[in-house]
Design a protein around this motif. Structure first.
Motif, PDB file in Angstrom:
ATOM      1  N   UNK A 110     -18.979   4.979  29.450  1.00 44.01           N
ATOM      2  CA  UNK A 110     -18.961   5.994  30.507  1.00 44.01           C
ATOM      3  C   UNK A 110     -20.283   6.728  30.640  1.00 44.01           C
ATOM      4  N   UNK A 111     -20.909   7.084  29.514  1.00 47.08           N
ATOM      5  CA  UNK A 111     -22.118   7.906  29.582  1.00 47.08           C
ATOM      6  C   UNK A 111     -23.352   7.233  28.991  1.00 47.08           C
ATOM      7  N   UNK A 112     -23.217   6.021  28.477  1.00 46.21           N
ATOM      8  CA  UNK A 112     -24.371   5.384  27.834  1.00 46.21           C
ATOM      9  C   UNK A 112     -24.314   3.877  27.965  1.00 46.21           C
ATOM     10  N   UNK A 113     -25.453   3.265  27.697  1.00 43.65           N
ATOM     11  CA  UNK A 113     -25.604   1.816  27.688  1.00 43.65           C
ATOM     12  C   UNK A 113     -26.104   1.436  26.303  1.00 43.65           C
ATOM     13  N   UNK A 114     -25.485   0.420  25.693  1.00 38.90           N
ATOM     14  CA  UNK A 114     -25.900  -0.043  24.374  1.00 38.90           C
ATOM     15  C   UNK A 114     -26.342  -1.498  24.513  1.00 38.90           C
ATOM     16  N   UNK A 115     -27.577  -1.771  24.075  1.00 36.87           N
ATOM     17  CA  UNK A 115     -28.106  -3.125  24.094  1.00 36.87           C
ATOM     18  C   UNK A 115     -28.200  -3.594  22.646  1.00 36.87           C
ATOM     19  N   UNK A 116     -27.565  -4.727  22.360  1.00 35.99           N
ATOM     20  CA  UNK A 116     -27.621  -5.316  21.023  1.00 35.99           C
ATOM     21  C   UNK A 116     -28.163  -6.725  21.156  1.00 35.99           C
ATOM     22  N   UNK A 117     -29.104  -7.068  20.276  1.00 39.15           N
ATOM     23  CA  UNK A 117     -29.632  -8.425  20.279  1.00 39.15           C
ATOM     24  C   UNK A 117     -30.160  -8.790  18.914  1.00 39.15           C
ATOM     25  N   UNK A 118     -30.299 -10.088  18.696  1.00 37.68           N
ATOM     26  CA  UNK A 118     -30.875 -10.587  17.471  1.00 37.68           C
ATOM     27  C   UNK A 118     -29.872 -11.299  16.591  1.00 37.68           C
ATOM     28  N   UNK A 119     -30.380 -12.225  15.789  1.00 35.33           N
ATOM     29  CA  UNK A 119     -29.568 -12.957  14.833  1.00 35.33           C
ATOM     30  C   UNK A 119     -29.934 -12.506  13.438  1.00 35.33           C
ATOM     31  N   UNK A 120     -31.172 -12.710  13.062  1.00 34.16           N
ATOM     32  CA  UNK A 120     -31.634 -12.296  11.731  1.00 34.16           C
ATOM     33  C   UNK A 120     -32.247 -10.905  11.782  1.00 34.16           C
ATOM     34  N   UNK A 121     -33.064 -10.668  12.773  1.00 36.19           N
ATOM     35  CA  UNK A 121     -33.624  -9.336  13.016  1.00 36.19           C
ATOM     36  C   UNK A 121     -32.841  -8.723  14.163  1.00 36.19           C
ATOM     37  N   UNK A 122     -31.906  -7.878  13.839  1.00 37.19           N
ATOM     38  CA  UNK A 122     -31.061  -7.301  14.883  1.00 37.19           C
ATOM     39  C   UNK A 122     -31.678  -6.014  15.409  1.00 37.19           C
ATOM     40  N   UNK A 123     -31.392  -5.739  16.666  1.00 36.47           N
ATOM     41  CA  UNK A 123     -31.890  -4.536  17.320  1.00 36.47           C
ATOM     42  C   UNK A 123     -30.750  -3.926  18.117  1.00 36.47           C
ATOM     43  N   UNK A 124     -30.613  -2.637  18.019  1.00 30.75           N
ATOM     44  CA  UNK A 124     -29.633  -1.920  18.827  1.00 30.75           C
ATOM     45  C   UNK A 124     -30.338  -0.755  19.488  1.00 30.75           C
ATOM     46  N   UNK A 125     -30.165  -0.654  20.792  1.00 30.87           N
ATOM     47  CA  UNK A 125     -30.817   0.402  21.552  1.00 30.87           C
ATOM     48  C   UNK A 125     -29.766   1.069  22.428  1.00 30.87           C
ATOM     49  N   UNK A 126     -29.725   2.387  22.371  1.00 31.00           N
ATOM     50  CA  UNK A 126     -28.787   3.141  23.188  1.00 31.00           C
ATOM     51  C   UNK A 126     -29.565   3.986  24.186  1.00 31.00           C
ATOM     52  N   UNK A 127     -29.073   4.017  25.406  1.00 28.88           N
ATOM     53  CA  UNK A 127     -29.706   4.818  26.452  1.00 28.88           C
ATOM     54  C   UNK A 127     -28.623   5.577  27.203  1.00 28.88           C
ATOM     55  N   UNK A 128     -28.975   6.773  27.628  1.00 32.38           N
ATOM     56  CA  UNK A 128     -28.049   7.546  28.448  1.00 32.38           C
ATOM     57  C   UNK A 128     -27.946   6.934  29.831  1.00 32.38           C
ATOM     58  N   UNK A 129     -26.770   6.946  30.356  1.00 34.80           N
ATOM     59  CA  UNK A 129     -26.539   6.444  31.696  1.00 34.80           C
ATOM     60  C   UNK A 129     -26.565   7.646  32.632  1.00 34.80           C
ATOM     61  N   UNK A 130     -27.764   7.977  33.098  1.00 35.75           N
ATOM     62  CA  UNK A 130     -27.919   9.134  33.978  1.00 35.75           C
ATOM     63  C   UNK A 130     -27.583   8.736  35.408  1.00 35.75           C
ATOM     64  N   UNK A 131     -27.990   9.504  36.340  1.00 34.13           N
ATOM     65  CA  UNK A 131     -27.629   9.301  37.736  1.00 34.13           C
ATOM     66  C   UNK A 131     -28.289   8.040  38.296  1.00 34.13           C
ATOM     67  N   UNK A 132     -27.457   7.140  38.813  1.00 31.24           N
ATOM     68  CA  UNK A 132     -27.933   5.882  39.394  1.00 31.24           C
ATOM     69  C   UNK A 132     -28.180   6.100  40.878  1.00 31.24           C
TER      70      UNK A 132
END
Length: 135
Positions: free
Chosen positions: A51-73
């Motif tokens: 509802x209020x954020x976007x989470x990007x997850x990627x990687x197999x061995x080196x994993x990365x998770x990035x969260x961003x606020x979902x502001x006004x589109x």
């Protein structure tokens, strides 16, 4: 005593076929291994919308998770190549107040993501958008 004639085996005749197959095998195996690694890497990419954020997850061995606020589109658009139209992938460009730092390049089923983001746009309060723009 020296021989009158010395016969030697030809490398090309004796193992030329095997050398050719080995070089072809190496030329095919290395790209196949690289291709498998790229496919596994891209299959591990997830873009999760809440509802209020976007989470990007990627990687197999080196994993990365990035969260961003979902502001006004403000707007959503899709760029698709001919290959993207055939195989149903494309780039989703999101215009937001603030900064959009989520990777939406080569997204599978971009029209579904566009419809979801447009539904979020429709839920937004226009006065909230004016407040963001004024500040």
């Amino acid at each position: 005593m020296r021989p009158n004639y010395v016969a030697k085996k030809s490398v090309a005749g004796e193992c030329g076929g095997r050398i050719f197959l080995c070089s072809l095998f190496c030329c095919l195996i290395v790209p196949i291994i690289i291709m498998i690694c790229l496919i596994v890497k891209e299959k591990k990419f997830r873009l999760e919308f809440y509802d209020t954020r976007v989470v990007m997850r990627r990687g197999v061995f080196n994993t990365e998770e990035q969260q961003s606020l979902l502001t006004t589109i403000v707007g959503v658009r899709i760029n698709q190549t001919m290959g993207g139209q055939i195989f149903n992938y494309g780039d989703v460009i999101v215009d937001m107040v603030g900064r959009w730092d989520v990777d939406t390049h080569a997204i599978k089923e971009p029209n579904g993501l566009k419809k979801y983001l447009e539904s979020l746009m429709n839920k937004q309060n226009p006065q909230k958008l004016q407040q963001f723009i004024a500040n």
